[in-house]
Design a protein around this motif. Sequence first.
Motif, short mmCIF file in Angstrom:
data_model
loop_
_atom_site.label_atom_id
_atom_site.label_comp_id
_atom_site.label_asym_id
_atom_site.label_seq_id
_atom_site.Cartn_x
_atom_site.Cartn_y
_atom_site.Cartn_z
N VAL A 119 0.78 -1.32 0.10
CA VAL A 119 -0.09 0.28 -0.13
C VAL A 119 0.83 0.96 -0.19
O VAL A 119 0.79 2.67 -0.36
CB VAL A 119 -0.57 0.04 1.21
N GLY A 176 -3.39 5.24 -1.70
CA GLY A 176 -2.87 5.14 -0.58
C GLY A 176 -2.36 6.62 0.14
O GLY A 176 -1.43 6.02 1.34
N LYS A 177 -3.21 7.29 -0.39
CA LYS A 177 -2.79 9.07 0.27
C LYS A 177 -3.10 8.77 1.54
O LYS A 177 -2.01 8.90 2.13
CB LYS A 177 -3.83 10.03 -0.27
N ASN A 196 -8.78 7.42 -5.99
CA ASN A 196 -9.15 6.63 -4.72
C ASN A 196 -8.29 4.93 -4.32
O ASN A 196 -8.03 4.57 -5.33
CB ASN A 196 -10.44 6.17 -4.76
N GLY A 197 -8.04 4.32 -3.36
CA GLY A 197 -7.45 3.09 -3.15
C GLY A 197 -5.60 3.86 -3.66
O GLY A 197 -5.14 2.56 -3.18
N1 LIG Z 1 -5.25 -1.75 7.33
C1 LIG Z 1 -5.35 -1.83 6.23
N2 LIG Z 1 -5.29 -3.37 6.07
C2 LIG Z 1 -5.28 -4.51 4.61
N3 LIG Z 1 -5.34 -3.12 3.69
C3 LIG Z 1 -5.63 -1.65 3.63
C4 LIG Z 1 -5.67 -0.98 4.97
N4 LIG Z 1 -5.83 0.15 5.04
C5 LIG Z 1 -5.65 0.35 4.26
N5 LIG Z 1 -5.70 -0.76 3.28
C6 LIG Z 1 -5.68 -0.63 2.07
O1 LIG Z 1 -4.92 0.25 1.32
C7 LIG Z 1 -4.77 0.91 -0.32
C8 LIG Z 1 -4.85 2.44 -0.07
O2 LIG Z 1 -5.34 2.89 0.85
P1 LIG Z 1 -6.08 4.36 1.44
O3 LIG Z 1 -4.45 4.76 1.63
O4 LIG Z 1 -7.44 4.44 1.54
O5 LIG Z 1 -6.12 5.26 -0.28
P2 LIG Z 1 -6.78 6.34 -0.65
O6 LIG Z 1 -6.66 7.35 0.59
O7 LIG Z 1 -5.68 7.26 -1.26
O8 LIG Z 1 -8.10 6.39 -1.54
C9 LIG Z 1 -6.30 0.11 -0.79
O9 LIG Z 1 -5.50 -0.95 -1.82
C10 LIG Z 1 -7.07 -0.39 0.64
O10 LIG Z 1 -7.97 -1.33 0.72
#
Ligand SMILES: Nc1ncnc2c1ncn2[C@@H]1O[C@H](COP(=O)(O)OP(=O)(O)O)[C@@H](O)[C@H]1O
Length: 260
Positions: free
Chosen positions: A31, A54-55, A51-52
Amino acid sequence: MTTLNEQPAVTPTASRFSVQGLSKRFGNLVVADDIHIDLTPGARMALIGPNGAGKSTFVNLVTGLLTPSSGRIVLDGEDITTMSASRRVRNGLVRSFQVTRLFRELTVADNIRLAVLQERQQYMRLFSGLANTPGLDEEVQRILNELNIRDRASSLVHNLAYGEQRLVEIALVLALKPKVLLLDEPAAGVPDSESDLILEAVGNLPKDLAVLLIEHDMDLVFSFAEQIAVLVNGAVMATGTPQEIAHNETVRNIYLGKGH
Ligand SMILES: Nc1ncnc2c1ncn2[C@@H]1O[C@H](COP(=O)(O)OP(=O)(O)O)[C@@H](O)[C@H]1O
Ligand SMILES: [Mg+2]
């Protein structure tokens, strides 16, 4: 392979905040993938990505809510990779939150006053009268001025427009005396008619503050940022000026669409 201690110290003047090879894996899922980001004092950088991408994970890693799998985080020359989240805040690495945490039945000035008192860890003063705390009113005025919301000082938060409430949230963050400010989607949920307020406020943030803005509103991103980093699948796939990013074919295809 060198240990952390053998790596050269970073000079505080060169970089206020430096993320070096930061990675995070959840099992097989990567991530955060070898992220390097540097902010000098006064930096205005935006972190964008679909989206997704990793921000939020990145913000959680650097603020200490998540532990990186590898890499290093340096604040003012000090390695903070394993420092507690609360100490990072005390050392000047501060984030704003998307969720609202204002006292809606209090005035704008009282909300800021409470945040300043919290920063000074003087909760007890609340019981001996707010007015007696030296410099408190000056500090509250300074923050009201910085965000251009002085005329709202006596308004109850629940009477403010949503965009104005977001400004008060930024005011609370400024009360924590940040050196590095991570703004997590300050315009989220703000109607178009009020987005200029946010734009103006982030434009007027203190000059020496290093700011990293995470935002979906591309007008805000392109008017604010001097540098933009594009995150895709946990990796920084491009960094550059707004112009460079707007003209980067790969970025356009992956993320920006036809708008820019
Ligand atoms: N605690 C976690 N366990 C497993 N996967 C996670 C966890 N937190 C985030 N992810 C995954 O990490 C990726 C990045 O998520 P996120 O940081 O929320 O993206 P953004 O903020 O850019 O939309 C996604 O695929 C999400 O499903
Ligand atoms: Mg997110």
